[in-house]
Design a protein around this motif. Structure first.
Motif, PDB file in Angstrom:
ATOM      1  N   GLN A   1      -3.942  -1.179   7.304  1.00 53.33           N
ATOM      2  CA  GLN A   1      -4.539  -2.439   6.897  1.00 53.33           C
ATOM      3  C   GLN A   1      -5.134  -3.136   8.105  1.00 53.33           C
ATOM      4  N   ALA A   2      -6.428  -3.350   8.053  1.00 52.63           N
ATOM      5  CA  ALA A   2      -7.124  -4.087   9.102  1.00 52.63           C
ATOM      6  C   ALA A   2      -7.200  -5.559   8.693  1.00 52.63           C
ATOM      7  N   PRO A   3      -7.349  -6.447   9.653  1.00 56.38           N
ATOM      8  CA  PRO A   3      -7.409  -7.883   9.331  1.00 56.38           C
ATOM      9  C   PRO A   3      -8.504  -8.185   8.315  1.00 56.38           C
ATOM     10  N   GLY A   4      -8.129  -8.919   7.275  1.00 50.59           N
ATOM     11  CA  GLY A   4      -9.101  -9.315   6.260  1.00 50.59           C
ATOM     12  C   GLY A   4      -9.437  -8.246   5.246  1.00 50.59           C
ATOM     13  N   LYS A   5      -8.759  -7.098   5.337  1.00 49.70           N
ATOM     14  CA  LYS A   5      -9.050  -6.008   4.410  1.00 49.70           C
ATOM     15  C   LYS A   5      -7.809  -5.634   3.617  1.00 49.70           C
ATOM     16  N   ASP A   6      -8.019  -4.946   2.509  1.00 50.91           N
ATOM     17  CA  ASP A   6      -6.910  -4.465   1.707  1.00 50.91           C
ATOM     18  C   ASP A   6      -6.222  -3.292   2.391  1.00 50.91           C
ATOM     19  N   ARG A   7      -4.963  -3.086   2.011  1.00 47.57           N
ATOM     20  CA  ARG A   7      -4.243  -1.923   2.516  1.00 47.57           C
ATOM     21  C   ARG A   7      -4.869  -0.675   1.900  1.00 47.57           C
ATOM     22  N   GLU A   8      -5.131   0.327   2.736  1.00 51.66           N
ATOM     23  CA  GLU A   8      -5.786   1.521   2.232  1.00 51.66           C
ATOM     24  C   GLU A   8      -5.000   2.783   2.537  1.00 51.66           C
ATOM     25  N   PHE A   9      -5.153   3.747   1.654  1.00 52.06           N
ATOM     26  CA  PHE A   9      -4.484   5.033   1.791  1.00 52.06           C
ATOM     27  C   PHE A   9      -5.066   5.803   2.971  1.00 52.06           C
ATOM     28  N   VAL A  10      -4.185   6.452   3.724  1.00 51.24           N
ATOM     29  CA  VAL A  10      -4.601   7.294   4.842  1.00 51.24           C
ATOM     30  C   VAL A  10      -4.235   8.749   4.570  1.00 51.24           C
ATOM     31  N   ALA A  11      -2.959   9.000   4.306  1.00 55.29           N
ATOM     32  CA  ALA A  11      -2.494  10.371   4.111  1.00 55.29           C
ATOM     33  C   ALA A  11      -1.163  10.349   3.374  1.00 55.29           C
ATOM     34  N   ALA A  12      -0.842  11.467   2.719  1.00 55.33           N
ATOM     35  CA  ALA A  12       0.435  11.589   2.035  1.00 55.33           C
ATOM     36  C   ALA A  12       0.887  13.035   2.053  1.00 55.33           C
ATOM     37  N   ILE A  13       2.193  13.220   1.862  1.00 56.74           N
ATOM     38  CA  ILE A  13       2.782  14.550   1.888  1.00 56.74           C
ATOM     39  C   ILE A  13       3.838  14.620   0.791  1.00 56.74           C
TER      40      ILE A  13
ATOM     41  N   TYR B   1      -5.409  13.521   2.050  1.00 55.68           N
ATOM     42  CA  TYR B   1      -6.028  12.682   3.062  1.00 55.68           C
ATOM     43  C   TYR B   1      -7.169  11.859   2.480  1.00 55.68           C
ATOM     44  N   ALA B   2      -7.345  10.676   3.043  1.00 64.29           N
ATOM     45  CA  ALA B   2      -8.551   9.903   2.758  1.00 64.29           C
ATOM     46  C   ALA B   2      -9.733  10.622   3.399  1.00 64.29           C
ATOM     47  N   ASP B   3     -10.891  10.523   2.779  1.00 65.12           N
ATOM     48  CA  ASP B   3     -12.074  11.197   3.317  1.00 65.12           C
ATOM     49  C   ASP B   3     -12.380  10.740   4.745  1.00 65.12           C
ATOM     50  N   SER B   4     -12.080   9.490   5.038  1.00 64.52           N
ATOM     51  CA  SER B   4     -12.416   8.930   6.343  1.00 64.52           C
ATOM     52  C   SER B   4     -11.604   9.534   7.487  1.00 64.52           C
ATOM     53  N   VAL B   5     -10.487  10.175   7.174  1.00 63.21           N
ATOM     54  CA  VAL B   5      -9.637  10.731   8.239  1.00 63.21           C
ATOM     55  C   VAL B   5      -9.501  12.247   8.141  1.00 63.21           C
TER      56      VAL B   5
ATOM     57  N   GLN C   1      -0.320  12.644  13.053  1.00 66.93           N
ATOM     58  CA  GLN C   1      -1.063  12.987  14.265  1.00 66.93           C
ATOM     59  C   GLN C   1      -2.503  12.539  14.071  1.00 66.93           C
ATOM     60  N   MET C   2      -2.977  11.710  14.971  1.00 68.14           N
ATOM     61  CA  MET C   2      -4.319  11.151  14.852  1.00 68.14           C
ATOM     62  C   MET C   2      -5.143  11.572  16.058  1.00 68.14           C
ATOM     63  N   ASN C   3      -6.177  12.346  15.811  1.00 67.79           N
ATOM     64  CA  ASN C   3      -7.072  12.823  16.861  1.00 67.79           C
ATOM     65  C   ASN C   3      -8.469  12.250  16.664  1.00 67.79           C
ATOM     66  N   SER C   4      -9.270  12.346  17.701  1.00 65.28           N
ATOM     67  CA  SER C   4     -10.660  11.865  17.646  1.00 65.28           C
ATOM     68  C   SER C   4     -10.734  10.454  17.064  1.00 65.28           C
ATOM     69  N   LEU C   5      -9.915   9.593  17.580  1.00 65.90           N
ATOM     70  CA  LEU C   5      -9.831   8.247  17.032  1.00 65.90           C
ATOM     71  C   LEU C   5     -11.125   7.466  17.241  1.00 65.90           C
ATOM     72  N   LYS C   6     -11.426   6.619  16.269  1.00 67.24           N
ATOM     73  CA  LYS C   6     -12.633   5.803  16.286  1.00 67.24           C
ATOM     74  C   LYS C   6     -12.240   4.328  16.239  1.00 67.24           C
ATOM     75  N   PRO C   7     -13.108   3.443  16.713  1.00 71.62           N
ATOM     76  CA  PRO C   7     -12.782   2.012  16.634  1.00 71.62           C
ATOM     77  C   PRO C   7     -12.470   1.553  15.208  1.00 71.62           C
TER      78      PRO C   7
END
Length: 124
Positions: free
Chosen positions: A39-51, A60-64, A82-88
């Motif tokens: 969750q980024a400031p001012g945004k809704d909580r969003e799915f990243v990954a699950a197992i 996985y979310a398409d963005s990751v 594990q998070m690689n190639s991180l983006k702003p």
């Protein structure tokens, strides 16, 4: 008392890597699906990954996709991201969550247990 405790967040430059951990205690999560949300400031909580409970299926979310990897270690009662190639745009508070749902959900309201979150900041 059920606890999910995240760790591993921090400040990293774009292109760098971080590994988040989610330590579980208070009950057995071995038959629970586990997820990571952010969750980024001012945004809704969003799915990243699950197992799923066994670790045999991941989502996985398409963005990751292709950059992040979720895994779990039943012996250590811990889930990892594990998070690689991180983006702003990956900058957010990251939360670990657990659910007893049979079909692994991507909606946050389908998860019963939540950690307090760990901050990830990616500088450009």
């Amino acid at each position: 008392q059920v606890q999910l405790v995240e760790s591993g967040g921090g400040l990293v430059q774009a292109g760098g890597s971080l590994r988040l951990s989610c330590a579980t205690s208070g009950r057995s999560f071995s038959n629970y699906a586990m997820g990571w949300f952010r969750q980024a400031p001012g945004k809704d909580r969003e799915f990243v990954a699950a197992i799923n409970w066994s670790g045999g299926n991941t989502y996985y979310a398409d963005s990751v996709k292709g950059r992040f990897t979720i895994s779990r270690d039943h012996a250590k009662n811990t889930v990892y991201l594990q998070m690689n190639s991180l983006k702003p745009e990956d900058t957010a508070a990251y939360y670990c969550a657990g659910t007893g749902a049979v079909i692994v959900p991507t909606r946050p309201d389908r998860y019963e247990y939540w950690g307090q979150g760990t901050q990830v900041t990616v500088s450009s």
